[in-house]
Every structure is written in structure tokens, then in C-alpha cells.
Enzyme design. Structure first.
Site, PDB file in Angstrom:
ATOM      1  CE  LYS A   1      39.800  18.648  18.689  1.00 42.14           C
ATOM      2  NZ  LYS A   1      39.787  19.553  17.575  1.00 42.14           N
TER       3      LYS A   1
ATOM      4  N   GLY B   1      45.841  25.407  24.528  1.00 46.01           N
ATOM      5  CA  GLY B   1      44.574  26.026  24.162  1.00 46.01           C
ATOM      6  C   GLY B   1      44.021  26.817  25.327  1.00 46.01           C
ATOM      7  CB  SER B   2      40.648  28.133  25.922  1.00 43.52           C
ATOM      8  OG  SER B   2      39.852  26.994  26.190  1.00 43.52           O
TER       9      SER B   2
ATOM     10  CB  VAL C   1      39.351  23.516  26.300  1.00 44.81           C
ATOM     11  CG1 VAL C   1      39.599  22.145  25.707  1.00 44.81           C
ATOM     12  CG2 VAL C   1      38.157  24.168  25.623  1.00 44.81           C
ATOM     13  N   GLY C   2      41.382  23.337  28.745  1.00 49.92           N
ATOM     14  CA  GLY C   2      42.537  22.674  29.372  1.00 49.92           C
ATOM     15  C   GLY C   2      42.188  22.103  30.732  1.00 49.92           C
TER      16      GLY C   2
ATOM     17  CD  GLU D   1      52.710  25.404  28.480  1.00 49.71           C
ATOM     18  OE1 GLU D   1      52.445  26.563  28.862  1.00 49.71           O
ATOM     19  OE2 GLU D   1      53.445  24.633  29.119  1.00 49.71           O
TER      20      GLU D   1
ATOM     21  CB  CYS E   1      49.332  31.556  25.030  1.00 47.72           C
ATOM     22  SG  CYS E   1      50.824  30.688  24.632  1.00 47.72           S
TER      23      CYS E   1
ATOM     24  CD  GLU F   1      44.676  34.098  26.845  1.00 48.58           C
ATOM     25  OE1 GLU F   1      43.980  33.122  27.174  1.00 48.58           O
ATOM     26  OE2 GLU F   1      45.847  33.993  26.440  1.00 48.58           O
TER      27      GLU F   1
HETATM   28  C1  UN1 Z   1      55.691  32.371  20.873  1.00 46.46           C
HETATM   29  O1  UN1 Z   1      55.615  33.182  21.791  1.00 46.46           O
HETATM   30  O2  UN1 Z   1      56.348  32.626  19.850  1.00 46.46           O
HETATM   31  O3  UN1 Z   1      49.835  29.327  22.057  1.00 46.46           O
HETATM   32  C2  UN1 Z   1      55.059  31.047  20.940  1.00 46.46           C
HETATM   33  C3  UN1 Z   1      50.767  30.112  22.158  1.00 46.46           C
HETATM   34  C4  UN1 Z   1      52.055  29.625  22.781  1.00 46.46           C
HETATM   35  C5  UN1 Z   1      53.202  29.706  21.845  1.00 46.46           C
HETATM   36  C6  UN1 Z   1      53.843  31.037  21.816  1.00 46.46           C
HETATM   37  N1  UN1 Z   1      51.887  28.267  23.240  1.00 46.46           N
HETATM   38  O4  UN1 Z   1      50.662  31.231  21.734  1.00 46.46           O
END
Ligand code: UN1
Length: 492
Positions: free
Chosen positions: A174, A226-227, A230-231, A248, A282, A391
Site C-alpha cells: 500500500k 512514514g510518520s 502512524v508508525g 522507519e 526523514c 519534525e
Molecule cells: C535518503 O536519505 O536518501 O523517508 C533516503 C525517508 C527515508 C529515506 C531517506 N526513509 O526520507
């Protein structure tokens, strides 16, 4: 041209039975990129069932054959880098050059995992008993859910789906509903490469579909980027059901510029880290800590670089920074800047026509544009200021000055997140201190805080990550479980 949105289910491209979804160009919101019906609630069940039906054969397919599909898909992705890069720019808002770079990165990731079968698939230990060896073999988890964000609409899916597939899992994916076209492109590449029916299922649907996926009784694992909100919610559901999860999430990544740093290099890298992809990574640099003796000179250099940047339509080659992904994202970032300024933050660079990140009038007022903005926080309220703590996921960089390296590293650690950091120095002793002191999953010395290679672990410390990390050998840890085999000959 509007592309018709379709789902990839059990090897077929289908129209969904949910409500209408339209992805638009954030630079020109009246322009539709892709449109069609979303997946309906029942389709989650169909997709998981299709993935389950395909799981046994796929797990038994020789790993090198699985890898060969990824290698063939890499060639398709690479051949389309220019066109898909442009589509990515129109759908997500990063520049076409960055879009093309991301598509090529997806090809590189597919190739890396396509070659995974040439690497070690397990371990062998000596046994304390005569005539015995102990083997650790790897097996797929089974059916894995993949939930991906808008900001890297093809590279992040590739780095989750490729290891899942090469290790013999089947997938229900998804993507973020803002970027359905790029999701379709990756699924089309895998389809064209000969992926058997049901091994990958793509469902484009609203956020809550992620909850349906994680709560499906037949799911064996979930990987999410994602955020943080939600994570954590999905992690709660996964834990309650005993489903392994890899997440992540957020970052509030610091760049630390020490007094001995090469300021030319540091100002260039901080600019890239904070404002490339409109700060929507991120791993983006959103906090800047500069040693007091060089702070003014550093800021001057950063301002000069910022002044040379053009914000605008990301498909225009003269533009360095496009819009954020949506009007809702723009509003939320501008509100964050507004609250931070009310609570004492100063605008020291950028800031747009109204000085607080917005654009009044002109072509930029039409799209989801936020000006590259540098705020400074200082004094008693600095640590609590939202620009320092939260963030924003946009082109906003928050500066603090530090007396020395010790204070700078302490400030860098002053966050609930710990994804990445950058330290600019030429002093080996300070570098070693940074490696020991900074609580982050990824540390860049003399380069920007963003960026990741496919063959080494990616992921954060503290609240940035949950579960095993991604990429390289770390991906294998998540997408497989082990069987420990005590192996003896059959004779007495
Ligand atoms: C990067 O730094 O090139 O959602 C990749 C994000 C990270 C991926 C970063 N999971 O921005």
C-alpha cells in the site's frame, strides 16, 4: 495527460471498487496526474489471499531465479528513468533531476538485491559433538505487508519490496495515496520482468487501509516508513497480533558545524541536506548547530547559496527546489513556522515574501510552495520551541549556536529522534568523539545528513526506528527467520 489508476492484484491490472482518488501536481494543483477508483475494503482480503496462494511456489523458486526477476526489473526501471523521473516530479514535487536520480536509485537497489543470491544465505557453526555440524538457514516470513510514504515514491518501495521478494516472501503493498502513479510504475516493471502472479499485489487506497492490512489474520510481517504517529499505531496493532514489524519513522536531524570546519563545504552540504527534495526526507537536516566563532560567517555563506536557488516548477531545469507534496502539507509547515516565531524563533534567512515561509501572489502562490527558511532559536525557550523539537517535514532549518564541540554534541542529542546527523570538522579527535557521542543510526562526517547506500544498514536510534533496520544485511534479518539445524549423519 492523466493516467488511469489501477491496482495490481493476483497478476492482473484492475480497477478498484472504492471511492475516486486523484493525484495532482503540487506545483499546479489543477493538473491531474493520475485518477481512478481506490481499492475497497474487500480488496485487502483478496490481495492477501493472492499473496498467500503464491507464497509456497515463490519460496521454493531458486533464489537465483527470484533474483533474475529483480535484475530484469532493474533494466526496465533504468530504461524509463527520464520519463518516470519527470512523472515523479509532477506527482511528488521534487525536481525532475532528483526524480530521475531517484528512479535510477530504485534500479540500483533492485540490482543490489537481484544479486543477493550470490551472497551468504546462512551460517555454519562447529558442534561440540563428534560427527555433527550446526547450520543456520534462512526462510521467508511468508506474506509481508509493505506501507510506503510519498517522499521517495519509487526508491523506498524498491528497498522494501526487493529484499522481501528475493528472500522468498510475497507482498501486499500500500503506497501513499499522493503518489499512486510511481507505485504503478514499479509494479509494471516487476510485471514486465516476469514476476509470477500474486507474488506482488499493489493496492492504492486511503490511510486506514494500512490498519486493515496489519490486522489481517494472514499477514506474517509488516514493513512501514512514514510518520511517527502512524508508525506507532501500526506497531501497537502488529505487536498485539505477534506480527514482526520494521518501522522507519521521524527524524529531527542535526548538522553540527565545528569551528575548524571547511565552511565552503559545510554550507553547501547543509543547503543540500536541508532543502533538496524540499526538505521532505526523514534524513533531511532540520537542525543546525554552529560553533559560535564561525556562526556569522557560516550563515553569510548559507544565505549567499540560498539566494542563488530558484524555487518553482520542479520540471523546469533552472529550478533547484519545488513545492511540498500538497496544500495540506504547506499549511501545516507554515503553521509550524508561525507558532515557532510566536514562541521566539527569529527568521534569519529565506522565509518567502511574507518573511515566514509563504509566498504572496505570483505563480508560486498557486502551488504548494514553502520558501526555504532558516530560523534561529536561543535563550531559555529554545529547547522547547517547535522548530527545534518537531519534525515539520519541509524546507525549514533551525539554528542554534554552541560554545564548543561538547555543547554542540549535547544539543545534537537533544531530540527524541535519532535517525541521522552530519558533523563538519577536520579534527580527528572531534570526529572520534562524534562517533561515540551522537545517538543516531546514521552519521555523516563532512557530508549532508541525507543519503543512503543499499549495501549498508539504514535506520535510526531512539524514536526514529522500531524493529530491525533496513538495507544490506540488515534487510535479511527482517525478511527472514532462521532455522537452526543440528545435522548428523544417519549412521549409529
Ligand atoms: C535518503 O536519505 O536518501 O523517508 C533516503 C525517508 C527515508 C529515506 C531517506 N526513509 O526520507
Amino acid at each position: 495527460m492523466t493516467v488511469e489508476l489501477q491496482h495490481y492484484l493476483a497478476g492482473r491490472w484492475e480497477t478498484g471498487d472504492g471511492g475516486l482518488l486523484t493525484s495532482t501536481n503540487p506545483a499546479h494543483p489543477s493538473e491531474t496526474v493520475a485518477s481512478g477508483r481506490q481499492a475497497g475494503a474487500a480488496e485487502v482480503g483478496h490481495a492477501v489471499a493472492a499473496a498467500r496462494r503464491a507464497a509456497r511456489d515463490w519460496a521454493r523458486t531458486p533464489a537465483h531465479e527470484r533474483g533474475a526477476v529483480l535484475l530484469a526489473a532493474a533494466a526496465v526501471v533504468e530504461a524509463n528513468a527520464g520519463d518516470w523521473g519527470l512523472e515523479l516530479a509532477r506527482e511528488e514535487g521534487k525536481t525532475a533531476a532528483e526524480g530521475r536520480g531517484e528512479v535510477l536509485r530504485a534500479a540500483q537497489i533492485l540490482r543490489y538485491y537481484g544479486n543477493e543470491p550470490d551472497r551468504s544465505a546462512g551460517e555454519i557453526f562447529s558442534s561440540p559433538r563428534r560427527g555433527e555440524k550446526i547450520l543456520i538457514t534462512r526462510k521467508p516470513l511468508g506474506v509481508v505487508g509493505v506501507i510506503t510514504p510519498f517522499n521517495f515514491p519509487i526508491a523506498i518501495p524498491a528497498w522494501k519490496i526487493a529484499p522481501a521478494l528475493v528472500w522468498g516472501n510475497t507482498v501486499v503493498w500500500k503506497p501513499a495515496s499522493a503518489v499512486p502513479l510511481l507505485a504503478m510504475r514499479l509494479a509494471q516493471a516487476l510485471d514486465a520482468a516476469g514476476l509470477p502472479a500474486g507474488v506482488l499485489n499493489l493496492l492504492i487506497g486511503p490511510g486506514p487501509m494500512g490498519n486493515d492490512l496489519v490486522s489481517h489474520p494472514s499477514l506474517d510481517g509488516l514493513t512501514f516508513t512514514g510518520s511517527t504517529g502512524v508508525g506507532r499505531q501500526l506497531a501497537g496493532q502488529a505487536a498485539a497480533r505477534g506480527v514482526p514489524m520494521q518501522a522507519e519513522m521521524g527524524g529531527k536531524n542535526a548538522a553540527v558545524v565545528l569551528a575548524d570546519a571547511d565552511l565552503e563545504l559545510a554550507s553547501e552540504q547543509v543547503l543540500f541536506g536541508a532543502f533538496r527534495s524540499t526538505g521532505q526526507k526523514c534524513t533531511a537536516t532540520s537542525r543546525l548547530i554552529v560553533a559560535e566563532p564561525v556562526a556569522d560567517e557560516f550563515l553569510d555563506r548559507l544565505r549567499t547559496r540560498l539566494a542563488a536557488w530558484t524555487v518553482g516548477d520542479p520540471t523546469d531545469p533552472a529550478v533547484q527546489m519545488g513545492p511540498v507534496v500538497s496544500e495540506a502539507a504547506r499549511k501545516s509547515i507554515l503553521a509550524g513556522i508561525g507558532t515557532s516565531v510566536q514562541q521566539g524563533a527569529q527568521v534569519v534567512a529565506g522565509g518567502g515574501a511574507d518573511g515566514a515561509g509563504g509566498y504572496d501572489g505570483g505563480a508560486l502562490a498557486e502551488g504548494a510552495f514553502v520558501a526555504p527558511t532558516v530560523l534561529e532559536v536561543s535563550g531559555a525557550g529554545a529547547c522547547a520551541n517547535p522548530a527545534w523539537r518537531e519534525e515539520f517535514f519541509g524546507p525549514v532549518l533551525t539554528l542554534r549556536r554552541a560554545a564548543d564541540a561538547e555543547e554542540a554534541f549535547g544539543l545534537a542529542n537533544d531530540s527524541e529522534f535519532g535517525l541521522s546527523a552530519a558533523v563538519f570538522t577536520r579534527d580527528v579527535a572531534r570526529t572520534l568523539e562524534a562517533i561515540d557521542e551522537l545517538d543516531v543510526g546514521i552519521l555523516h562526517i563532512n557530508s549532508e545528513s541525507a543519503g543512503a547506500d543499499p549495501h549498508v544498514p539504514f535506520g535510526g536510534a531512539k524514536k526514529s526506528g522500531y524493529g530491525p533496520k533496513e538495507q544490506g544485511a540488515a534487510a535479511r534479518e527482517f525478511f527472514t527467520h532462521t532455522t537452526t539445524v543440528y545435522l548428523r549423519g544417519g549412521a549409529a
